[in-house]
Design a protein around this motif. Structure first.
Motif, mmCIF file in Angstrom:
data_model
loop_
_atom_site.group_PDB
_atom_site.id
_atom_site.type_symbol
_atom_site.label_atom_id
_atom_site.label_comp_id
_atom_site.label_asym_id
_atom_site.label_seq_id
_atom_site.Cartn_x
_atom_site.Cartn_y
_atom_site.Cartn_z
ATOM 1 N N PHE A 60 0.847 -1.595 -0.337
ATOM 2 C CA PHE A 60 0.047 0.013 0.248
ATOM 3 C C PHE A 60 1.074 0.935 -0.396
ATOM 4 N N ARG A 61 0.453 2.382 -0.204
ATOM 5 C CA ARG A 61 1.067 4.000 -0.882
ATOM 6 C C ARG A 61 -0.114 4.383 -0.019
ATOM 7 N N TYR A 62 0.495 5.519 0.210
ATOM 8 C CA TYR A 62 0.103 6.257 2.225
ATOM 9 C C TYR A 62 0.455 7.583 1.524
ATOM 10 N N TYR A 63 -0.712 8.501 1.417
ATOM 11 C CA TYR A 63 -0.985 10.049 1.792
ATOM 12 C C TYR A 63 -1.027 10.672 2.728
ATOM 13 N N VAL A 64 -0.886 11.952 2.831
ATOM 14 C CA VAL A 64 -1.359 13.018 3.321
ATOM 15 C C VAL A 64 -1.786 14.065 3.114
ATOM 16 N N LEU A 65 -3.003 14.643 3.157
ATOM 17 C CA LEU A 65 -3.559 15.630 2.725
ATOM 18 C C LEU A 65 -4.038 16.647 3.635
ATOM 19 N N PHE A 66 -3.748 17.936 3.068
ATOM 20 C CA PHE A 66 -4.413 19.067 4.145
ATOM 21 C C PHE A 66 -5.218 20.244 3.355
ATOM 22 N N SER A 67 -6.333 20.307 4.227
ATOM 23 C CA SER A 67 -6.964 21.441 3.619
ATOM 24 C C SER A 67 -7.949 22.299 4.628
ATOM 25 N N LEU A 68 -7.361 23.282 4.223
ATOM 26 C CA LEU A 68 -8.466 24.703 5.107
ATOM 27 C C LEU A 68 -10.063 25.042 5.137
ATOM 28 N N ASN A 69 -10.700 24.575 5.333
ATOM 29 C CA ASN A 69 -12.558 24.972 5.663
ATOM 30 C C ASN A 69 -12.873 23.790 3.727
ATOM 31 N N GLY A 70 -12.185 22.944 3.496
ATOM 32 C CA GLY A 70 -12.249 22.329 2.450
ATOM 33 C C GLY A 70 -11.683 22.990 1.456
ATOM 34 N N GLU A 71 -10.986 23.835 1.378
ATOM 35 C CA GLU A 71 -10.156 23.856 0.110
ATOM 36 C C GLU A 71 -8.845 23.392 0.636
ATOM 37 N N PRO A 72 -8.331 22.892 -0.882
ATOM 38 C CA PRO A 72 -7.186 21.662 -0.553
ATOM 39 C C PRO A 72 -5.861 23.358 -0.419
ATOM 40 N N LEU A 73 -4.862 22.394 0.670
ATOM 41 C CA LEU A 73 -3.291 23.403 0.606
ATOM 42 C C LEU A 73 -2.036 22.336 0.243
ATOM 43 N N ARG A 74 -1.352 23.514 0.081
ATOM 44 C CA ARG A 74 -0.449 23.088 -0.405
ATOM 45 C C ARG A 74 1.032 22.479 0.734
ATOM 46 N N SER A 75 1.869 21.343 1.210
ATOM 47 C CA SER A 75 3.347 21.576 1.948
ATOM 48 C C SER A 75 4.290 21.137 1.078
ATOM 49 N N SER A 76 5.511 22.295 1.643
ATOM 50 C CA SER A 76 6.510 22.088 0.797
ATOM 51 C C SER A 76 7.434 20.879 1.362
ATOM 52 N N PHE A 77 6.395 19.935 2.407
ATOM 53 C CA PHE A 77 7.441 18.577 2.197
ATOM 54 C C PHE A 77 7.429 17.484 1.081
ATOM 55 N N GLY A 78 6.745 17.850 0.154
ATOM 56 C CA GLY A 78 6.572 17.385 -1.606
ATOM 57 C C GLY A 78 5.281 17.068 -1.359
ATOM 58 N N HIS A 79 4.951 17.308 -2.432
ATOM 59 C CA HIS A 79 3.472 17.325 -2.915
ATOM 60 C C HIS A 79 2.853 16.777 -4.168
ATOM 61 N N ILE A 80 2.413 15.594 -4.547
ATOM 62 C CA ILE A 80 1.830 15.667 -5.597
ATOM 63 C C ILE A 80 0.534 16.185 -5.888
ATOM 64 N N LYS A 81 0.324 16.902 -7.355
ATOM 65 C CA LYS A 81 -0.734 17.782 -7.483
ATOM 66 C C LYS A 81 -1.868 16.384 -8.240
ATOM 67 N N SER A 82 -3.354 16.218 -8.299
ATOM 68 C CA SER A 82 -4.067 15.729 -8.375
ATOM 69 C C SER A 82 -4.645 16.197 -9.729
ATOM 70 N N VAL A 83 -5.064 16.209 -10.470
ATOM 71 C CA VAL A 83 -5.223 17.107 -12.087
ATOM 72 C C VAL A 83 -6.398 16.861 -11.738
ATOM 73 N N GLN A 84 -7.042 15.477 -11.669
ATOM 74 C CA GLN A 84 -8.574 15.831 -11.487
ATOM 75 C C GLN A 84 -9.139 15.939 -10.338
ATOM 76 N N THR A 85 -8.555 15.888 -9.588
ATOM 77 C CA THR A 85 -9.169 16.530 -7.816
ATOM 78 C C THR A 85 -8.659 17.683 -7.459
ATOM 79 N N ASN A 86 -7.746 18.689 -8.202
ATOM 80 C CA ASN A 86 -6.919 19.652 -7.218
ATOM 81 C C ASN A 86 -6.868 19.862 -5.765
ATOM 82 N N ARG A 87 -6.623 17.734 -5.700
ATOM 83 C CA ARG A 87 -6.291 17.971 -4.383
ATOM 84 C C ARG A 87 -4.115 18.219 -4.377
#
Length: 112
Positions: A60-87
């Protein structure tokens, strides 16, 4: 409110929101387990394509996602952006490595 949010955003190196949140706002941190390997990173950039697979992967692969009031936020820990979901998906190994480094810098708790 402000001091708490600023501390959390800085600790997890999360981008500053476009509009500062009002009282009663919520910061959400989610842990996602990818059973089927649906999040596939493109080699040329940090975007990802979601696809449906029928068989579970053995590892399995695990991922952490952050959001503020439902709006996705980026972390400079290194992220992969989903084109379809904008997360923004932070791979668990990136998150754990960065968290361990930061944890070492925290003052020790004294229990009496």
């Amino acid at each position: 409110h402000d001091a708490t949010l600023i501390s959390i955003l800085c600790f997890f190196r999360i981008e500053r929101p476009a509009v500062w949140p009002e009282y009663g706002s919520y910061l959400k941190m989610e842990l996602l387990r990818d059973d089927y390997g649906v999040l596939e990173k493109k080699d040329d950039d940090s975007s990802a394509t979601l696809s449906v697979r029928k068989e579970k992967k053995k590892k399995f692969r695990y991922y952490v996602l952050f959001s503020l009031n439902g709006e996705p936020l980026r972390s400079s820990f290194g992220h992969i952006k989903s084109v379809q979901t904008n997360r923004y998906f932070v791979p668990w190994h990136n998150f754990a490595r960065e968290f361990a480094v930061k944890e070492k810098r925290l003052p020790r708790l004294v229990v009496q």
